[in-house]
Motif scaffolding. Structure first.
Motif, PDB file in Angstrom:
ATOM      1  N   GLY A 191       0.752  -1.241   0.000  1.00  0.00           N
ATOM      2  CA  GLY A 191       0.000   0.000   0.000  1.00  0.00           C
ATOM      3  C   GLY A 191       0.782   1.290   0.000  1.00  0.00           C
ATOM      4  N   ASP A 192       1.295   1.712   1.163  1.00  0.00           N
ATOM      5  CA  ASP A 192       1.789   3.074   1.250  1.00  0.00           C
ATOM      6  C   ASP A 192       2.871   3.258   2.308  1.00  0.00           C
ATOM      7  N   VAL A 193       3.732   4.220   2.019  1.00  0.00           N
ATOM      8  CA  VAL A 193       4.699   4.733   2.978  1.00  0.00           C
ATOM      9  C   VAL A 193       4.723   6.242   2.784  1.00  0.00           C
ATOM     10  N   ALA A 194       4.819   6.993   3.873  1.00  0.00           N
ATOM     11  CA  ALA A 194       4.697   8.450   3.763  1.00  0.00           C
ATOM     12  C   ALA A 194       5.391   9.131   4.933  1.00  0.00           C
ATOM     13  N   LEU A 195       5.490  10.447   4.832  1.00  0.00           N
ATOM     14  CA  LEU A 195       5.979  11.273   5.928  1.00  0.00           C
ATOM     15  C   LEU A 195       4.776  11.826   6.668  1.00  0.00           C
ATOM     16  N   ASP A 196       4.727  11.617   7.988  1.00  0.00           N
ATOM     17  CA  ASP A 196       3.678  12.197   8.815  1.00  0.00           C
ATOM     18  C   ASP A 196       4.169  13.515   9.405  1.00  0.00           C
ATOM     19  N   VAL A 197       3.419  14.569   9.195  1.00  0.00           N
ATOM     20  CA  VAL A 197       3.689  15.863   9.828  1.00  0.00           C
ATOM     21  C   VAL A 197       2.617  16.047  10.901  1.00  0.00           C
ATOM     22  N   SER A 239       5.998  17.981  14.831  1.00  0.00           N
ATOM     23  CA  SER A 239       7.093  17.034  14.646  1.00  0.00           C
ATOM     24  C   SER A 239       6.840  16.222  13.388  1.00  0.00           C
ATOM     25  N   THR A 240       7.891  15.645  12.832  1.00  0.00           N
ATOM     26  CA  THR A 240       7.764  14.813  11.639  1.00  0.00           C
ATOM     27  C   THR A 240       8.175  13.383  11.968  1.00  0.00           C
ATOM     28  N   HIS A 241       7.451  12.439  11.383  1.00  0.00           N
ATOM     29  CA  HIS A 241       7.686  11.022  11.647  1.00  0.00           C
ATOM     30  C   HIS A 241       7.426  10.226  10.380  1.00  0.00           C
ATOM     31  N   PRO A 242       8.129   9.122  10.175  1.00  0.00           N
ATOM     32  CA  PRO A 242       7.787   8.246   9.055  1.00  0.00           C
ATOM     33  C   PRO A 242       6.431   7.609   9.301  1.00  0.00           C
ATOM     34  N   GLY A 243       5.639   7.434   8.233  1.00  0.00           N
ATOM     35  CA  GLY A 243       4.305   6.864   8.385  1.00  0.00           C
ATOM     36  C   GLY A 243       3.855   6.140   7.133  1.00  0.00           C
ATOM     37  N   GLY A 244       2.554   6.152   6.900  1.00  0.00           N
ATOM     38  CA  GLY A 244       1.955   5.353   5.832  1.00  0.00           C
ATOM     39  C   GLY A 244       1.405   4.075   6.433  1.00  0.00           C
ATOM     40  N   GLN A 245       0.138   3.765   6.170  1.00  0.00           N
ATOM     41  CA  GLN A 245      -0.519   2.645   6.842  1.00  0.00           C
ATOM     42  C   GLN A 245       0.223   1.322   6.667  1.00  0.00           C
ATOM     43  N   ALA A 290       5.376  -0.595  -1.713  1.00  0.00           N
ATOM     44  CA  ALA A 290       4.901   0.789  -1.745  1.00  0.00           C
ATOM     45  C   ALA A 290       5.820   1.560  -2.680  1.00  0.00           C
ATOM     46  N   ARG A 291       5.694   2.873  -2.707  1.00  0.00           N
ATOM     47  CA  ARG A 291       6.553   3.718  -3.550  1.00  0.00           C
ATOM     48  C   ARG A 291       6.918   5.000  -2.810  1.00  0.00           C
ATOM     49  N   VAL A 292       8.132   5.488  -3.042  1.00  0.00           N
ATOM     50  CA  VAL A 292       8.554   6.807  -2.583  1.00  0.00           C
ATOM     51  C   VAL A 292       9.078   7.585  -3.777  1.00  0.00           C
ATOM     52  N   GLY A 293       9.136   8.905  -3.641  1.00  0.00           N
ATOM     53  CA  GLY A 293       9.693   9.730  -4.692  1.00  0.00           C
ATOM     54  C   GLY A 293      11.205   9.802  -4.589  1.00  0.00           C
ATOM     55  N   ASN A 294      11.833  10.248  -5.673  1.00  0.00           N
ATOM     56  CA  ASN A 294      13.286  10.440  -5.687  1.00  0.00           C
ATOM     57  C   ASN A 294      13.582  11.815  -5.099  1.00  0.00           C
ATOM     58  N   ASP A 295      13.325  11.944  -3.795  1.00  0.00           N
ATOM     59  CA  ASP A 295      13.465  13.228  -3.117  1.00  0.00           C
ATOM     60  C   ASP A 295      14.007  12.982  -1.700  1.00  0.00           C
ATOM     61  N   PRO A 296      14.395  14.036  -0.986  1.00  0.00           N
ATOM     62  CA  PRO A 296      14.954  13.833   0.360  1.00  0.00           C
ATOM     63  C   PRO A 296      14.039  13.056   1.284  1.00  0.00           C
ATOM     64  N   GLY A 300       4.806  10.531  -0.533  1.00  0.00           N
ATOM     65  CA  GLY A 300       3.544  10.808   0.134  1.00  0.00           C
ATOM     66  C   GLY A 300       3.748  11.546   1.443  1.00  0.00           C
ATOM     67  N   VAL A 301       2.789  12.388   1.783  1.00  0.00           N
ATOM     68  CA  VAL A 301       2.823  13.159   3.028  1.00  0.00           C
ATOM     69  C   VAL A 301       1.430  13.127   3.653  1.00  0.00           C
ATOM     70  N   VAL A 302       1.380  12.997   4.978  1.00  0.00           N
ATOM     71  CA  VAL A 302       0.116  13.068   5.708  1.00  0.00           C
ATOM     72  C   VAL A 302       0.256  14.126   6.798  1.00  0.00           C
ATOM     73  N   VAL A 303      -0.603  15.127   6.763  1.00  0.00           N
ATOM     74  CA  VAL A 303      -0.646  16.142   7.813  1.00  0.00           C
ATOM     75  C   VAL A 303      -1.671  15.682   8.851  1.00  0.00           C
ATOM     76  N   ILE A 304      -1.259  15.636  10.117  1.00  0.00           N
ATOM     77  CA  ILE A 304      -2.101  15.087  11.175  1.00  0.00           C
ATOM     78  C   ILE A 304      -2.253  16.115  12.292  1.00  0.00           C
ATOM     79  N   LEU A 305      -3.494  16.459  12.615  1.00  0.00           N
ATOM     80  CA  LEU A 305      -3.778  17.341  13.738  1.00  0.00           C
ATOM     81  C   LEU A 305      -4.199  16.479  14.929  1.00  0.00           C
ATOM     82  N   VAL A 306      -3.537  16.647  16.058  1.00  0.00           N
ATOM     83  CA  VAL A 306      -3.846  15.877  17.266  1.00  0.00           C
ATOM     84  C   VAL A 306      -4.361  16.837  18.334  1.00  0.00           C
ATOM     85  N   ASP A 307      -5.599  16.612  18.822  1.00  0.00           N
ATOM     86  CA  ASP A 307      -6.159  17.517  19.813  1.00  0.00           C
ATOM     87  C   ASP A 307      -5.699  17.163  21.219  1.00  0.00           C
ATOM     88  N   SER A 308      -6.194  17.893  22.199  1.00  0.00           N
ATOM     89  CA  SER A 308      -5.725  17.720  23.583  1.00  0.00           C
ATOM     90  C   SER A 308      -6.119  16.369  24.172  1.00  0.00           C
TER      91      SER A 308
END
Length: 293
Positions: A8-14, A33-39, A58-64, A91-99
């Motif tokens: 499926g997927d691998v991504a950067l979690d922000v 903070s940033t963390h490796p992710g993807g389900q 999965a797939r990643v881009g040819n990028d940092p 891939g990138v996933v932006v995640i908002l975490v509440d209190s």
């Protein structure tokens, strides 16, 4: 030891942990903070912490970001091949975490959209397969992943699907998602997802409706534990008490605990306990992956 193929997927979690309610159109205090992710990648990494092995498709881009994600998988000991073969950014996933630790996600599948059926590795030695629903919900990778599932089923290897959140599922007709459920050997969902696909507000009725389509139905109940049915066998276990910091990756870690134990024992209660134990470790830290130590 079992070896699980994760597709499926691998991504950067922000991840932005909010300290207050969002001030729309203005600033809101947060800790980012940033963390490796993807389900699929998360499941693969947690599996390596259960004395089992995993291989990621999965797939990643040819990028940092792509280079960093591959390096991180290597640190966990996740097997992979040909991840960096895409013209798209990672891939990138932006995640908002509440209190309360509850998360809201904004995924961009990125390079994972370029999955091809030829990405499927040799299946010798594979005991089970986890499919990330994101790879099926994305129309660009859907046909390739369906072809993979058919090849895996032909090899008589059990396939398990996490269809992902109800919000993500609503981009595809429910009838089509239910067809995917009927193609696999088991489905893992949370309470809301089960009621959505099971077409009932009564969780047990929803579970029964889903079992008409697939042999194994596993429903994660958050702080109330988890339940599952397979044939005439039913089991329900409580959650493991822990200090919840961030629920990101809770379902992924649960799958990583449940699937190998189920394949090893065919004991629903033992598999559910393995899943809830690993999920408790996940929600006690920030991010969707186990600590590297």
């Amino acid at each position: 030891m079992k070896k699980i193929l994760c597709v499926g997927d691998v991504a950067l979690d922000v991840i932005a942990q909010l300290k207050e309610q969002i001030n729309y159109g203005n600033d809101t205090a947060s800790r980012i903070s940033t963390h490796p992710g993807g389900q699929a990648a998360n499941v693969a990494c947690w599996i390596t912490r259960t004395n089992n092995a995993s291989h990621l498709v999965a797939r990643v881009g040819n990028d940092p970001v792509g280079f960093a994600l591959v390096s991180d998988l290597d640190k966990y000991g996740v097997q992979h091949k040909g991840l960096m073969r895409s013209g798209r950014p990672s891939g990138v996933v932006v995640i908002l975490v509440d209190s309360n630790g509850e998360r809201t996600m904004f995924p961009d599948n990125g390079a994972n959209a370029d999955l091809e059926s030829s990405d499927l590795p040799p299946l010798e030695g594979i005991d089970g397969v986890f499919i990330s629903g994101y790879s099926l919900l994305d129309f660009r990778s859907r046909d390739s992943v369906i072809k993979m599932i058919k090849k895996i089923r032909e090899a008589k290897i059990p396939v398990f699907l996490d269809p992902t959140t109800t919000g993500a599922m609503k981009v595809v007709p429910k009838s089509e998602i239910l067809e995917w459920v009927g193609m696999v050997d088991g489905v893992l969902l949370n309470n809301e997802e089960a009621r959505y696909l099971g077409e009932s507000d009564d969780i047990e009725e929803a579970e029964a409706n889903l079992q008409k389509r697939t042999p194994l139905v596993v429903i994660k109940l958050g702080s109330r534990g988890a339940m599952a049915v397979s044939g005439n066998e039913f089991a329900k276990v409580p959650a493991v008490t822990t200090n919840v910091v961030d629920t990101t990756g809770a379902g992924d870690s649960f799958a990583a605990g449940f699937i190998p134990k189920w394949l090893e024992t065919r004991d629903l209660e033992a598999a559910l306990n393995a899943g809830t134990a690993l999920a408790a470790k996940c929600v006690a830290t920030v991010g969707a992956r186990p600590p590297l130590n």
